[in-house]
Design an enzyme around this catalytic site. Sequence first.
Site, mmCIF file in Angstrom:
data_model
loop_
_atom_site.group_PDB
_atom_site.id
_atom_site.type_symbol
_atom_site.label_atom_id
_atom_site.label_comp_id
_atom_site.label_asym_id
_atom_site.label_seq_id
_atom_site.Cartn_x
_atom_site.Cartn_y
_atom_site.Cartn_z
ATOM 1 C CD GLU A 145 -2.574 1.663 0.203
ATOM 2 O OE1 GLU A 145 -3.431 0.885 -0.220
ATOM 3 O OE2 GLU A 145 -2.349 2.778 -0.339
ATOM 4 N N GLY B 174 -8.083 2.901 1.168
ATOM 5 C CA GLY B 174 -8.298 3.488 -0.161
ATOM 6 C C GLY B 174 -9.344 4.583 -0.203
ATOM 7 C CB THR B 175 -11.343 5.726 -3.122
ATOM 8 O OG1 THR B 175 -10.207 5.596 -3.959
ATOM 9 C CG2 THR B 175 -12.134 6.951 -3.522
ATOM 10 C CB CYS B 176 -14.579 3.192 0.070
ATOM 11 S SG CYS B 176 -16.068 3.013 1.067
ATOM 12 C CG HIS C 179 -48.593 1.240 8.084
ATOM 13 N ND1 HIS C 179 -48.678 2.129 7.027
ATOM 14 C CD2 HIS C 179 -49.083 1.896 9.175
ATOM 15 C CE1 HIS C 179 -49.205 3.269 7.470
ATOM 16 N NE2 HIS C 179 -49.461 3.144 8.764
#
Length: 461
Positions: free
Chosen positions: A33, A39-41, A438
């Site tokens: 890495e 990373g991006t997320c 509902h």
Amino acid sequence: MAAYDAIIIGTGQAGPALARRIAGLGMQVAVVERGRFGGTCINTGCTPTKTMVASAYAVHLARRGAEYGFSAGEVKVDMKRVKARKDYVVGLSNRGVERSLRNLGNCRVYDAHARFVSPREVQAGGEVLTSDRIFINVGARAAVPDIPGLEQVDYLTNSSMMDLDFLPRHLLVLGGSYVGLEFGQMYRRFGSEITIVELAPCLVSREDEDVSAAIADILARGGITVRLNAKCLHIRKQGDDIVMTVDCGGTSELRGSHLLVATGRRPNTDDLGLEHAGVKRDERGYIVVDDELRTSTPGIWALGDCNGKGGFTHTSWNDHEIVVANLFNGESRRVSDRIPAYALYIDPPLGRVGMSEADVRKSGRVALIGKLAMEDVSRAFEKGETEGFMKILVDADTKEILGAAFLGTGGDEAVHCVLDAMYAKAPYTLLERAMHIHPTVAEFIPTMLDDLVPLPASIAG
Ligand SMILES: Cc1cc2nc3c(=O)[nH]c(=O)nc-3n(C[C@H](O)[C@H](O)[C@H](O)COP(=O)(O)OP(=O)(O)OC[C@H]3O[C@@H](n4cnc5c(N)ncnc54)[C@H](O)[C@@H]3O)c2cc1C
């Protein structure tokens, strides 16, 4: 030279999970890495933006307090605290990924930029690693268009937006798609003036016309200026302002204090030494893979945004599941088995699955469509959030569910009822008969299906 059973390049959404699975089988794994774990997320994409969207939503509701029967006094946004909250949430995830990899047995982490030197060898800093199985999960970055003057101004991308701890007076957003709209709406709610500049005749142009028109209305009601059919010709700095010259069938100038470039993504494949490994890329730089994510070189796979097959966190995660299933579990899973699904996190959100209405028309199928305004959904009007609509498309002959778009409160969650029925290959009549709770948005799916009408063009076709 260090030999491994597997080398994983990048710790996006696929890499860390893959490392855990392979190391768990007792194999020796190297993970390389070059930047922030996750990373991006985690660092500059989903996690920080959705955390800030939540702050913006709270601000929005506080301003509407009188409608709900309370007063919170004058609403003041403190961007330093908004950023601190975002940094805290991002930090939890980022440190979690890093810790889990560094503490993983059978796994060694290299903090380095990885580059292929041969089909079986990867240079990571000062070391050369070798393996018969190499997995590429290098992701993508903001694509920056070639516009005269752009490089002379201090423009922002999704990554540098993460460092802002102040409110831009007027944010110009170049690009009216997913990233641009999420930032645009959240910063409008924080208090910035926003102008979104889009080349296409509509926002989020991959969506159906009714969806993008409804999104444009939602943004306009929120006080955002949208310029469509607007080609950005030139950008320059003038005093403290950034001035954008646009052609909208006549030239005009747009002026703002800051500029966010949100014009798509570009895969991180240009500095990977792929040419030394014989791994092919397409004309846009995406690594060419087959339906099982194998590249053109045996023993090398590409997962996540860099293969151009998804572009989302869940598609990257799904990529790792496909590879693990096929390589280690004796299964036969394919990318083409998955049903397209994603969300746009403006408020209200858009949840999308399967084919769009335009896709269905193009396919020439005889189809039925059901559509329901969120104004008719009790959960929506009880919450005071009635913007948007939901629609569903089904095959008139086979009763197969073809796709759905839920633009409205809870739309990102409720649309999963449709998605799961599609994975089960259930006819739409199953959803018609299901008793839903509902009051929820999902309870209106059967109602919408009760009122299906023929999709006009599909009859003509
Ligand atoms: C603003 C924004 C919002 C988003 N919101 C969402 C959302 O709500 N939902 C969603 O599903 N998706 C969203 N996405 C998309 C999502 O973030 C990506 O699809 C996801 O991160 C998948 O990435 P990946 O696994 O391909 O790799 P990435 O997460 O991009 O990680 C790649 C990693 O590889 C490393 N790397 C790259 N090259 C090398 C090299 N040569 N050597 C060593 N390491 C290297 C990088 O440092 C990085 O850590 C968003 C994206 C952006 C930009």
